[in-house]
Motif scaffolding. Structure first.
Motif, PDB file in Angstrom:
ATOM      1  N   UNK A 212       0.696  -1.239   0.061  1.00  0.00           N
ATOM      2  CA  UNK A 212       0.076  -0.079   0.190  1.00  0.00           C
ATOM      3  C   UNK A 212       1.072   1.196  -0.054  1.00  0.00           C
ATOM      4  N   UNK A 213       0.554   2.162  -0.812  1.00  0.00           N
ATOM      5  CA  UNK A 213       1.102   3.683  -0.915  1.00  0.00           C
ATOM      6  C   UNK A 213       0.402   4.368  -0.053  1.00  0.00           C
ATOM      7  N   UNK A 214       1.193   5.156   0.971  1.00  0.00           N
ATOM      8  CA  UNK A 214       0.779   6.260   1.742  1.00  0.00           C
ATOM      9  C   UNK A 214       0.419   7.455   1.024  1.00  0.00           C
ATOM     10  N   UNK A 215      -1.068   7.502   0.938  1.00  0.00           N
ATOM     11  CA  UNK A 215      -1.251   8.839  -0.062  1.00  0.00           C
ATOM     12  C   UNK A 215      -1.132  10.177   0.484  1.00  0.00           C
ATOM     13  N   UNK A 219       4.636  14.706  -1.358  1.00  0.00           N
ATOM     14  CA  UNK A 219       4.550  14.308  -2.763  1.00  0.00           C
ATOM     15  C   UNK A 219       3.238  14.318  -3.248  1.00  0.00           C
ATOM     16  N   UNK A 221      -0.320  13.196  -6.411  1.00  0.00           N
ATOM     17  CA  UNK A 221      -1.330  12.428  -6.320  1.00  0.00           C
ATOM     18  C   UNK A 221      -0.904  11.093  -6.711  1.00  0.00           C
ATOM     19  N   UNK A 222      -1.664  10.119  -6.555  1.00  0.00           N
ATOM     20  CA  UNK A 222      -1.530   8.630  -7.073  1.00  0.00           C
ATOM     21  C   UNK A 222      -3.023   8.237  -7.830  1.00  0.00           C
ATOM     22  N   UNK A 223      -2.682   7.815  -9.180  1.00  0.00           N
ATOM     23  CA  UNK A 223      -3.592   7.035  -9.682  1.00  0.00           C
ATOM     24  C   UNK A 223      -3.259   5.757 -10.259  1.00  0.00           C
ATOM     25  N   UNK A 224      -4.306   4.902 -10.471  1.00  0.00           N
ATOM     26  CA  UNK A 224      -4.023   3.462 -10.846  1.00  0.00           C
ATOM     27  C   UNK A 224      -4.435   3.683 -12.265  1.00  0.00           C
ATOM     28  N   UNK A 237     -10.793   0.279 -13.016  1.00  0.00           N
ATOM     29  CA  UNK A 237     -10.204   0.670 -11.864  1.00  0.00           C
ATOM     30  C   UNK A 237      -9.954  -0.683 -11.145  1.00  0.00           C
ATOM     31  N   UNK A 238      -8.788  -0.710 -10.455  1.00  0.00           N
ATOM     32  CA  UNK A 238      -8.608  -2.079  -9.678  1.00  0.00           C
ATOM     33  C   UNK A 238      -7.912  -1.833  -8.389  1.00  0.00           C
ATOM     34  N   UNK A 239      -8.497  -2.528  -7.254  1.00  0.00           N
ATOM     35  CA  UNK A 239      -7.702  -2.233  -6.013  1.00  0.00           C
ATOM     36  C   UNK A 239      -7.335  -3.748  -5.723  1.00  0.00           C
ATOM     37  N   UNK A 405       1.582   2.438  -9.868  1.00  0.00           N
ATOM     38  CA  UNK A 405       1.008   3.507  -9.434  1.00  0.00           C
ATOM     39  C   UNK A 405       2.370   4.794  -9.974  1.00  0.00           C
TER      40      UNK A 405
END
Lengths: 409, 188
Positions: A212-215, A219, A221-224, A237-239, A405
């Motif tokens: 898991x990336x700490x949002x 730094x 934003x994070x998008x998948x 979209x996938x987790x 990521x």
């Protein structure tokens, strides 16, 4: 050949090229040819339940059941006759024919001597030209722990392979039905032929546990990036924080999905398509949906907008399931008219038995014309086929995924 | 009039205008966002014409928020059960006490609520396109204080749609863009 082409006039050359293009187009839409083997059913005794109608319209269910039974008999399988099956259903007051509970499977074996039950769900039926038919079938073993031995679906229309000059167009719904059931019988025959080979769970491949990336760190934003990795029908979209151990077999219980679409029974149809894809993978063993249904009824589980964690825990312990799969169906539309396109939109979630947390979640939405560029090549004509393709990608993603990521500064 | 003075005044006004933060974003500077590990997303208030729009957008938002890996989102079924148990009559606009009660029941550090202002097709003359406009709020679970708020609008009729037509981007795609925009504002 080039000299010969050059010798023709411009008009004749254009006609020849156009004829070649149409010929290639017609061939491009030819579906896989399935041949029924020489009856490898080995005298297996099965019962065929009345067809469950999920199409939302009237359909000749008895005729469909009889036709299915005829095709299955050609595989060397003994089918319990209709009268005996009806008598059993009346005797035990069975109203739901979309699955079998543990008790029903046991009594089927003890009273009628059947080894398995064939359950068929009609998801699409239209006898207006061009006719359409969609059926999801599964073979469930009878005994103390009913297991899904085989599962497959077929969704075809009379206009799937029109060919050159529309010679391949099928107008007769009976002819289309026979074509569909021949394909299903071929798939079932493939199961009988492979029955002796034990399934080998697939290696997890390049799979690694999700970090898991700490949002909220320093730094951006994070998008998948979903689509670019998973192809045409993959989840957008996938987790994923689920780790599939290589060589281990996971038991999966599919809990009824929440239907938010306008199509009645869309949730049941999608659940069956997902189950079908899980059954194909040796890494997963799917709890028979009829057993899940009975367990939910016995436990008086009431789902408001989805399953709660406590109910999921109860289900996974009662059914000894490693993963509880559920989700929502937002859209499930068949194509309308000759130029329309089906549309399916759903989300899937997996809750892990040990951690009691959501370890997988995905969102998929597609139309039948996605990725189609020329001459409708690759177009998907039915919502069932579209749901099947999308479900396949979801299950493949569950087995092996690379979540990317991208950090944006 | 001294030209240099005019230019200097003008530059001061422009610099003052540029000094403002991103539009439509509120962030509590005293809040330690790193302490938030799990959140509950409540049903969104739907002010659009599409009755199912609220649930569609919530579904996309929950999956995308999970997909970032930054926060764990309590499943919708669990949240719905807690709302019923807590006796919250209007889950789209809960009171401060209701949020604290809900967050305690779900063991969530924060609760996210939202309003969907616009969802669907918009017309202007002969041009049509899809549009989405929404705002979200994050409320801290222990104190009931709003610690973050943002809004986003995507889609609409652009120059390309007016000149070439086409109906704009599909609804799901612009929903994903709007949610992406909001998540970017959340994690920045």
């Amino acid at each position: 050949m080039i000299y010969w082409l050059n010798s023709l006039s411009n008009t004749l050359r254009a006609v020849f090229v156009a004829a070649c293009v149409f010929f290639i187009y017609g061939c491009a839409h030819t579906g896989p040819v399935r041949t029924v083997g020489e009856g490898r059913g080995s005298g297996m005794r099965i019962a065929i339940l009345p067809v469950e109608n999920l199409s939302g319209r009237k359909a000749p269910l008895e005729e469909i059941r009889r036709s299915l039974a005829d095709h299955v008999r050609t595989l060397g399988v003994q089918v319990l006759d209709e009268a005996a099956t009806e008598a059993y259903i009346v005797r035990h007051r069975i109203r739901y024919t979309g699955g079998v509970s543990e008790a029903e499977a046991r009594t089927f074996r003890n009273e009628e001597g059947v080894e398995a039950v064939l359950i068929a769900s009609l998801e699409l039926y239209d006898d207006e030209s061009p006719p359409k038919i969609g059926l999801i079938a599964r073979l469930v073993s009878c005994g103390d722990s009913p297991t899904i031995l085989w599962m497959d679906s077929v969704d075809i229309t009379g206009a799937d392979s029109p060919g050159i000059l529309a010679l391949g167009l099928i107008d007769d719904p009976v002819q289309l039905r026979d074509k569909a059931f021949a394909a299903l019988a071929g798939s079932l025959n493939g199961f009988f032929e492979a029955k002796t080979a034990a399934p080998v769970p697939q290696a997890a491949g390049n799979r690694r546990p999700e970090t898991p990336v700490t949002g909220f760190g320093p730094g951006g934003s994070i998008t998948v990036q979903g689509e670019r990795m998973r192809g045409r029908f993959g989840p957008k979209i996938q987790y994923d924080s689920l780790f599939i151990e290589p060589g281990r077999r996971y038991s999966v219980a599919l809990v009824p999905f929440f239907n938010r679409s306008d199509r009645r029974d869309a949730a049941e149809i999608l659940l069956l398509h997902l189950a079908s894809e899980f059954v194909r993978k040796p890494n997963f063993s799917v709890v028979e949906p009829g057993v899940v249904r009975q367990q939910l009824l016995n436990s008086r589980v009431v789902m408001i907008e989805g399953i709660s964690l406590s109910d999921s825990d109860l289900v996974s312990h009662l059914l000894n399931a490693d993963l509880v799969i559920t989700g929502d169906v937002m859209d499930y539309q068949e194509s309308s008219g000759s130029s329309g396109s089906p549309m399916v939109d759903f989300s899937v979630m997996a809750i892990d038995k040990n951690s009691k947390k959501v370890t997988w979640s995905s969102k998929s939405y597609n139309k039948g014309t996605d990725g189609v560029l020329f001459f409708d090549i690759g177009k998907v004509n039915t919502a069932g086929e579209l749901a099947s393709e999308m479900s396949r990608k979801v299950v493949e993603g569950l087995l092996s995924s690379e979540v990317v990521h991208e950090g944006k500064e | 009039m001294d030209v240099r003075r005019v230019i200097l005044t003008f530059l001061l006004i422009v610099m003052a205008a540029c000094a403002t933060g991103p539009e439509g974003v509120y962030r509590d500077e005293n809040m330690d966002f790193g302490s938030i590990r799990s959140v509950a997303v409540l049903p969104f208030a739907n002010l659009s014409r599409d009755q199912a729009a609220g649930e569609r957008v919530r579904d996309v938002f929950v999956t995308q928020l999970l997909a970032t890996g930054g926060l764990y989102v309590i499943p919708a079924g669990e949240t719905a059960k807690a709302i019923m148990t807590a006796g919250i009559l209007n889950p789209t606009a809960p009171t401060k006490d209701e949020i604290i009660k809900l967050a305690t029941a779900l063991k969530a550090e924060a609760v996210i609520t939202g309003v969907l202002r616009e969802y669907g097709e918009v017309r202007s003359g002969t041009s049509t396109a899809n549009v989405i406009s929404m705002s979200l709020q994050m409320t801290e679970g222990q104190t009931g204080r709003v610690v973050w708020s943002a809004s986003s609008t995507e889609g609409g009729i652009g120059l390309k749609d007016r000149l070439l037509g086409g109906g704009g981007d599909p609804m799901n795609d612009i929903t994903v863009k709007a949610v992406d925009d909001l998540l970017a504002k959340l994690f920045k």
